[in-house]
Design a protein around this motif. Structure first.
Motif, PDB file in Angstrom:
ATOM      1  N   ASP A   1      58.010 -27.805  15.647  1.00  0.00           N
ATOM      2  CA  ASP A   1      57.890 -28.189  14.235  1.00  0.00           C
ATOM      3  C   ASP A   1      59.092 -27.701  13.427  1.00  0.00           C
ATOM      4  OD1 ASP A   1      55.438 -29.332  14.769  1.00  0.00           O
ATOM      5  OD2 ASP A   1      54.271 -27.630  14.031  1.00  0.00           O
ATOM      6  N   ALA A   2      59.477 -26.430  13.645  1.00  0.00           N
ATOM      7  CA  ALA A   2      60.591 -25.855  12.894  1.00  0.00           C
ATOM      8  C   ALA A   2      61.896 -26.554  13.234  1.00  0.00           C
ATOM      9  CB  ALA A   2      60.688 -24.354  13.175  1.00  0.00           C
TER      10      ALA A   2
ATOM     11  N   ARG B   1      63.634 -19.905  10.434  1.00  0.00           N
ATOM     12  CA  ARG B   1      62.205 -19.844  10.625  1.00  0.00           C
ATOM     13  C   ARG B   1      61.872 -18.838  11.724  1.00  0.00           C
ATOM     14  NH1 ARG B   1      58.814 -23.498   8.730  1.00  0.00           N
ATOM     15  NH2 ARG B   1      57.461 -21.676   9.022  1.00  0.00           N
TER      16      ARG B   1
ATOM     17  N   GLN C   1      62.245 -29.610  14.431  1.00  0.00           N
ATOM     18  CA  GLN C   1      62.178 -30.978  13.925  1.00  0.00           C
ATOM     19  C   GLN C   1      62.508 -31.037  12.436  1.00  0.00           C
ATOM     20  OE1 GLN C   1      58.514 -33.008  14.791  1.00  0.00           O
ATOM     21  NE2 GLN C   1      59.000 -34.790  13.534  1.00  0.00           N
ATOM     22  N   ALA C   2      61.999 -30.055  11.687  1.00  0.00           N
ATOM     23  CA  ALA C   2      62.265 -30.040  10.245  1.00  0.00           C
ATOM     24  C   ALA C   2      63.761 -29.931   9.970  1.00  0.00           C
ATOM     25  CB  ALA C   2      61.508 -28.887   9.593  1.00  0.00           C
ATOM     26  N   TYR C   3      64.455 -29.063  10.716  1.00  0.00           N
ATOM     27  CA  TYR C   3      65.901 -28.926  10.508  1.00  0.00           C
ATOM     28  C   TYR C   3      66.665 -30.135  11.040  1.00  0.00           C
ATOM     29  CZ  TYR C   3      65.550 -24.091   8.885  1.00  0.00           C
ATOM     30  OH  TYR C   3      65.279 -22.960   8.156  1.00  0.00           O
ATOM     31  N   CYS C   4      66.205 -30.729  12.135  1.00  0.00           N
ATOM     32  CA  CYS C   4      66.881 -31.916  12.663  1.00  0.00           C
ATOM     33  C   CYS C   4      66.820 -33.066  11.658  1.00  0.00           C
ATOM     34  CB  CYS C   4      66.240 -32.347  13.988  1.00  0.00           C
ATOM     35  SG  CYS C   4      66.655 -31.307  15.400  1.00  0.00           S
ATOM     36  N   ASN C   5      65.710 -33.166  10.943  1.00  0.00           N
ATOM     37  CA  ASN C   5      65.502 -34.310  10.043  1.00  0.00           C
ATOM     38  C   ASN C   5      66.028 -34.094   8.633  1.00  0.00           C
ATOM     39  OD1 ASN C   5      64.244 -35.686  12.117  1.00  0.00           O
ATOM     40  ND2 ASN C   5      62.169 -35.143  11.468  1.00  0.00           N
ATOM     41  N   ASP C   6      66.458 -32.867   8.299  1.00  0.00           N
ATOM     42  CA  ASP C   6      66.818 -32.567   6.913  1.00  0.00           C
ATOM     43  C   ASP C   6      68.138 -31.799   6.864  1.00  0.00           C
ATOM     44  OD1 ASP C   6      67.002 -31.809   4.248  1.00  0.00           O
ATOM     45  OD2 ASP C   6      64.866 -31.334   4.061  1.00  0.00           O
TER      46      ASP C   6
ATOM     47  N   ALA D   1      68.301 -29.070   4.157  1.00  0.00           N
ATOM     48  CA  ALA D   1      67.605 -27.833   4.522  1.00  0.00           C
ATOM     49  C   ALA D   1      68.479 -26.976   5.432  1.00  0.00           C
ATOM     50  CB  ALA D   1      66.280 -28.149   5.210  1.00  0.00           C
ATOM     51  N   ARG D   2      69.195 -27.621   6.357  1.00  0.00           N
ATOM     52  CA  ARG D   2      70.116 -26.877   7.219  1.00  0.00           C
ATOM     53  C   ARG D   2      71.218 -26.221   6.395  1.00  0.00           C
ATOM     54  NH1 ARG D   2      70.044 -31.717  10.389  1.00  0.00           N
ATOM     55  NH2 ARG D   2      72.280 -32.095  10.016  1.00  0.00           N
TER      56      ARG D   2
END
Length: 392
Positions: free
Chosen positions: A334-335, A322, A337-342, A345-346
Motif C-alpha cells: 500500500d505504501a 512510511r 503504491q501510494a508513492y508510485c502513483n503520486d 507525495a514523493r
C-alpha cells in the motif's frame, strides 16, 4: 586528559575484508581519532583480498570462515602474538565492536589489566536465527549478548530507538549514542542521472523502487519480493533497482525477474544509483541504524521501512516516508503504491528527508564517541567499575 592522550585498542570481527556499514563507521572513527592526535591500534581478521584499505594500523587475528558464509570470518582467539602487540601498545581504553570470541577475550584482557571498555552495537544479532529457521534460539542469543555487554563500562548504539531497546533488554545501565554521518558530496539529489537510468532500460517516467545493501536473507529479501509481487498483481507501474551483491543474489533475482540488478556500487557511483531511484524500500529489522536509509534521505527520496530499531529514529511516518509493521506485506505494498502513483507525495517526503539529515555530519558524530571514551576514562580514574544492569 584530552583526545591526544587517548590510546584506543579497537577489536572488530570485520574491519575491512567485506564492506558494510558497520566497518565503514569503524574506519571513519579511527581516521577521525588519528587526525585529532590520538593513537589507535586495530585488531581484526584479515584476508588476502580486502574490500578496501584500512584506516590506521591493523593487526591480523587468527580466524576461520563462517560455516555456510565463507566470505565472513570468526576471530576465535587472541594469539600470543596479538597479546604481545597489545601489551606493547598499552591502550588506556578498549573498544569492542562485535560479541564474537575475540571480543570476549578482549573484554577479559581489559578487565584483567584494569582498562575501561566501550562496546559499540552495530547489528541485532539476536534476530538472525529467525532467518534460518531457528527462531527458538533468539532468547539464548539475547542472554549471551547481555552477559557480554554487562561486562563493559558503557555501550553505544547508533540510534535512540536502538539505545532504548538495549535498555529494555537490560544490557547496560550506561547506553549512549554514536550515530552515523553522511557524506553530502556523494549523497545528494544532484547525483540523479536520467541517462544512467536509461542505460539500464528504465524509462524517465517510471517510478523506481530501490533496494540498497548486501544481498543476504536477514535484510528482508523475502518481504521485499513478496511486496513487489503484490504491486505486480495490482498492476502498479514501477521498476525495481537493486544495488548490492551477496550470496542470496541468485535467489533474489529469481524472485524479481523484472528487476534491474546493478551490482555492488561505491563512492560517487553509489550516490548516483541511490539518487536515480524514486523511493527506497527497506524491510529489514536487523539494522541498528540503517545507513542506506540515511543515504537515501540525503538524496531526497522517501523511504518505506519496517517499523523497527534504526528506521524509527530516521523515518518520520507520513512526513519523510512510511513506517510499516514488520512483515506486513499488504501494508508495505500500500505504501509503495501510494508513492508510485503520486509524484508530488514523493517530492514532499523527499524534501522533508533532505532537511532532516542536515545534522548528520561525520565529525560531529565521531566527536560524540570520543567524548564517551574520555568520560569513561575519567570515571575509571575516580574508581568507578562496570556493574550489572537491572535484573528482571
Amino acid at each position: 586528559m584530552d583526545v591526544t592522550g587517548l590510546r584506543v585498542a579497537l577489536f572488530s570481527g570485520n574491519y575491512n575484508y567485506v564492506r558494510d556499514g558497520a566497518n565503514q563507521a569503524l574506519n571513519r572513527i579511527v581516521g577521525y581519532l588519528l587526525r585529532q592526535g590520538a593513537s589507535v591500534r586495530v585488531y581484526s581478521p584479515t584476508t588476502d583480498t580486502p574490500a578496501f584499505e584500512p584506516a590506521g594500523d591493523l593487526v591480523s587475528t587468527p580466524s576461520v570462515p563462517v560455516p555456510g558464509r565463507g566470505e565472513y570470518r570468526i576471530p576465535y582467539r587472541m594469539s600470543g602474538r596479538v597479546r604481545r602487540d597489545l601489551a606493547k601498545f598499552a591502550p588506556n581504553i578498549v573498544h569492542v565492536s562485535s560479541p564474537d570470541p575475540l571480543g570476549h577475550r578482549a573484554l577479559s584482557w581489559a578487565r584483567r589489566h584494569d582498562r575501561p571498555i566501550v562496546a559499540s552495537v552495530h547489528t541485532r544479532f539476536e534476530t538472525y536465527p529467525r532467518y534460518y529457521g531457528l527462531a527458538f534460539l533468539e532468547p539464548v542469543v539475547e542472554g549471551i549478548l547481555r552477559r557480554f555487554y554487562r561486562r563493559c563500562d558503557a555501550i553505544v548504539a547508533p540510534s535512540e530507538s536502538m539505545a532504548q531497546l538495549l535498555r529494555e533488554q537490560r544490557m547496560s545501565y550506561d547506553v549512549g549514542i554514536w550515530t552515523r554521518g553522511i557524506d553530502r558530496n556523494i549523497f545528494t539529489p544532484a547525483r540523479r542521472d536520467p541517462q544512467w537510468r536509461r542505460s539500464l532500460g528504465i524509462a524517465d517516467d517510471v517510478p523506481v523502487i530501490g533496494f540498497v545493501g548486501r544481498l543476504v536473507m536477514e535484510k528482508g529479501l523475502d518481504v521485499f519480493s513478496d511486496a513487489i509481487d503484490q504491486l505486480n498483481l495490482r498492476q502498479v507501474r514501477h521498476r525495481v533497482l537493486v544495488v548490492g551483491d551477496g550470496p542470496a543474489r541468485e535467489w533474489f533475482q529469481s524472485r524479481l525477474p523484472d528487476g534491474v540488478f546493478a551490482g555492488f556500487q561505491q563512492g560517487p557511483h553509489l550516490g548516483r544509483a541511490v539518487a536515480s531511484m524514486d523511493m527506497l524500500f527497506n524491510p529489514s529489522v536487523t539494522e541498528t541504524f540503517g545507513n542506506v536509509t540515511l543515504e537515501a534521505m540525503a538524496c531526497g527520496l522517501p523511504t518505506v521501512a519496517a517499523r523497527a530499531t534504526g528506521s524509527e529514529s530516521l523515518v518520520t511516518d507520513g512526513v519523510t516516508g512510511r513506517l510499516v509493521r514488520p512483515g506486513a506485506i499488504g501494508a508495505f505494498a500500500d505504501a509503495l503504491q501510494a508513492y508510485c502513483n503520486d509524484a508530488q507525495a514523493r517530492a514532499d517526503a523527499g524534501g522533508a528527508s533532505q532537511a532532516m539529515v542536515e545534522r548528520f555530519g561525520w565529525d560531529q558524530v565521531n566527536q560524540a564517541l570520543v567524548d564517551t571514551y574520555l568520560r569513561v576514562i575519567r570515571q575509571r580514574e575516580r574508581g568507578a567499575r562496570p556493574h550489572a544492569s537491572p535484573v528482571p
